[in-house]
Design an enzyme around this catalytic site. Structure first.
Site, PDB file in Angstrom:
ATOM      1  N   ASP A  63      50.265  55.051  64.182  1.00  0.00           N
ATOM      2  CA  ASP A  63      51.654  54.584  64.179  1.00  0.00           C
ATOM      3  C   ASP A  63      52.123  54.813  65.615  1.00  0.00           C
ATOM      4  OD1 ASP A  63      53.817  53.698  62.088  1.00  0.00           O
ATOM      5  OD2 ASP A  63      54.874  55.113  63.383  1.00  0.00           O
ATOM      6  N   LYS A  93      53.145  59.019  54.746  1.00  0.00           N
ATOM      7  CA  LYS A  93      53.404  58.960  56.201  1.00  0.00           C
ATOM      8  C   LYS A  93      53.361  60.374  56.743  1.00  0.00           C
ATOM      9  CE  LYS A  93      54.463  55.779  59.262  1.00  0.00           C
ATOM     10  NZ  LYS A  93      54.238  54.326  59.217  1.00  0.00           N
TER      11      LYS A  93
HETATM   12  N1  GLU Z   1      51.601  52.646  60.751  1.00  0.00           N
HETATM   13  C1  GLU Z   1      51.292  51.367  60.192  1.00  0.00           C
HETATM   14  C2  GLU Z   1      52.393  50.958  59.230  1.00  0.00           C
HETATM   15  O1  GLU Z   1      53.537  51.255  59.474  1.00  0.00           O
HETATM   16  C3  GLU Z   1      49.875  51.297  59.627  1.00  0.00           C
HETATM   17  C4  GLU Z   1      49.543  52.271  58.563  1.00  0.00           C
HETATM   18  C5  GLU Z   1      48.079  52.281  58.110  1.00  0.00           C
HETATM   19  O2  GLU Z   1      47.295  51.496  58.627  1.00  0.00           O
HETATM   20  O3  GLU Z   1      47.770  53.096  57.224  1.00  0.00           O
HETATM   21  O4  GLU Z   1      52.204  50.284  58.246  1.00  0.00           O
END
Ligand code: GLU
Length: 456
Positions: free
Chosen positions: A174, A134
């Site tokens: 996100d 992340k």
């Molecule tokens: N931000 C999204 C999540 O919390 C998607 C992450 C992604 O597609 O890599 O899973």
């Protein structure tokens, strides 16, 4: 339902948690996420001594790598600003780090570690080969011009590009990072590397994006809840639904819940919420949020039936009577008190579209009242799962139709539900999907870590 006791009694896990708390006392959200997982993992750790012997848990809670950097950018008046940028590369046991980039003033290391930690289990649950990561920045995109957003994204990628790659780490969107931001970041990556590769997901369709990626988290949430409710002779049909948030998760959860026969009566943003007893029209949400980038309050301008009302503040949305609640805004948005009100008003199911939207107290209330609880790691995994499908298409240099991707997404969500339900049953907690999701997500990562030896 055989619920797990809501306390940490296993000595090994207690010790790891104590050390973690001593090392990172200020990382409140991260510690909350770890505690939630540890409580679920107790029966596994007790049944499998090799976990402690190989220090799997100690290794799991420490990111493989954390990158922190300066992000200088210039606003439209020529003033220079500096934000902090981060990428937490948490676990690569089962695939390249994968997870979104959050752009929000609340971003700090605690928030990103909680999100990265959750992502490990969520990504494992998708059944696809993706590790957990992340990132993001404390930059606030609200009120910034398009050019300011572009300059920020380019500066952010000017540092991040050296740490990522299609087989290393594949960031995505996100909160605060949507198609526009991914576009500016992708353009900068390409400029710096002279490579056109699937290094980011959530790309625009002409530039290698996947159809149905925008809809995936919201659609996936409804597919997951539909399968879960089926086991309890329930469905969306004829139900009243409250959805918090109005970003891409909320918008497409609203569309799918409506298509499955429910009436969505409320949505929100960080200023307040709309209550529309006639049913929210998701197309208006799309128009307001995706095209006009406006506040939810302007929904009233498009409500020609004149039934909708706007209320200031966010918490009040949980006082609206509903059968199904889908929190799709942000972490810790439903506390114990709000959960009590939901239950008192007859709410029978909660599906988490956001990451960790229910506090531990709220979850205890759901469980005590037999509310079906679809935890974030499982219920909102459709977004990242479809990102992995985007990676597949990029590697194969082809693109699938909307129907193909949507069908794969549906199958994945159904599988996640059953894998979680089976894992809970295997360890004696039949019906507890929260515990089952944590266990199922964990066991795959744990087995890969054991197989790979004492390394990352
Ligand atoms: N931000 C999204 C999540 O919390 C998607 C992450 C992604 O597609 O890599 O899973």
């Amino acid at each position: 339902m055989a619920s797990i006791k809501n306390e940490l009694s296993n000595k090994y896990l207690q010790g790891v948690y104590r050390d973690l708390k001593k090392r990172y006392p200020e990382q409140k959200e991260f510690l909350e996420a770890v505690m939630e997982v540890f409580i679920s993992l107790q029966p596994v750790v007790e049944a499998r001594p090799e976990i402690q012997k190989n220090a799997i848990i100690e290794r799991l809670v420490e990111p493989e790598r954390t990158i922190m950097f300066r992000v200088p950018w210039m606003d439209d008046k020529g003033k220079v600003h500096v934000n902090r940028g981060y990428r937490v590369q948490f676990n690569s046991a089962i695939g390249p780090y994968k997870g979104g980039l959050r752009l929000h003033p609340s971003v700090n290391l605690s928030i990103l570690k909680f999100l990265g930690f959750e992502q490990i289990f969520k990504n494992s649950l998708t059944t696809l080969p993706i590790g957990g990561g992340k990132g993001g920045s404390d930059f606030d995109p609200k009120g910034k011009s398009d050019n300011e957003i572009m300059r920020f994204c380019q500066s952010f990628m000017t540092e991040l590009y050296r740490h990522i790659g299609p087989d290393t780490d594949v960031p995505a969107g996100d909160i605060g990072t949507g198609g526009r931001e991914i576009g500016y970041m992708y353009g900068q990556y390409k400029r710096l590397r002279n490579e056109f590769t699937g290094v980011l997901t959530g790309k625009a369709i002409p530039a290698g994006g996947s159809l149905a990626r925008t809809e995936a988290t919201g659609f996936g949430l409804c597919y997951f809840m539909q399968e879960y409710m089926k086991d309890y002779k329930m469905s969306f049909k004829g139900k009243t639904v409250v959805i918090s948030g109005s970003g891409n998760v909320a918008i497409y959860a609203c569309q799918k819940a409506t298509e499955l026969g429910a009436k969505v009566v409320a949505v929100s943003d960080s200023n307040g919420y709309i209550y529309d007893p006639a049913g929210i029209d998701y197309r208006n949400l799309q128009l307001i949020k995706e095209q006009k980038r406006d506040r939810i309050k302007t929904y009233l301008n498009y409500d020609f039936g004149k039934k909708a009302q706007y209320f200031e503040g966010c918490k009040g949305i949980w006082t609206i009577k509903c059968d199904i609640a889908l929190p799709c805004a942000t972490q810790n948005e439903i506390d114990g008190e709000s959960a009590e009100i939901l239950v008192k008003n007859g709410c029978k199911a909660v599906g988490e579209g956001a990451n960790m939207p229910s506090t531990p107290e709220a979850i205890a209330v759901y469980k005590a009242n037999k509310v079906l609880f679809g935890p974030a790691k499982a219920a909102n995994a459709g977004g990242v799962a479809t990102s992995a499908l985007e990676m597949c298409q990029n590697s194969a240099r082809l693109s699938w139709t909307f129907e193909e991707v949507d069908k794969k997404l549906n199958d994945i969500m159904v599988t996640i539900y059953h894998n979680s339900a089976n894992a809970a049953k295997k360890y004696g907690f039949e019906g507890d999907i929260q515990v089952g999701a944590n266990i199922a997500g964990f066991e795959k990562v744990c087995d890969a870590m054991l197989w790979e030896g004492i390394s990352y």
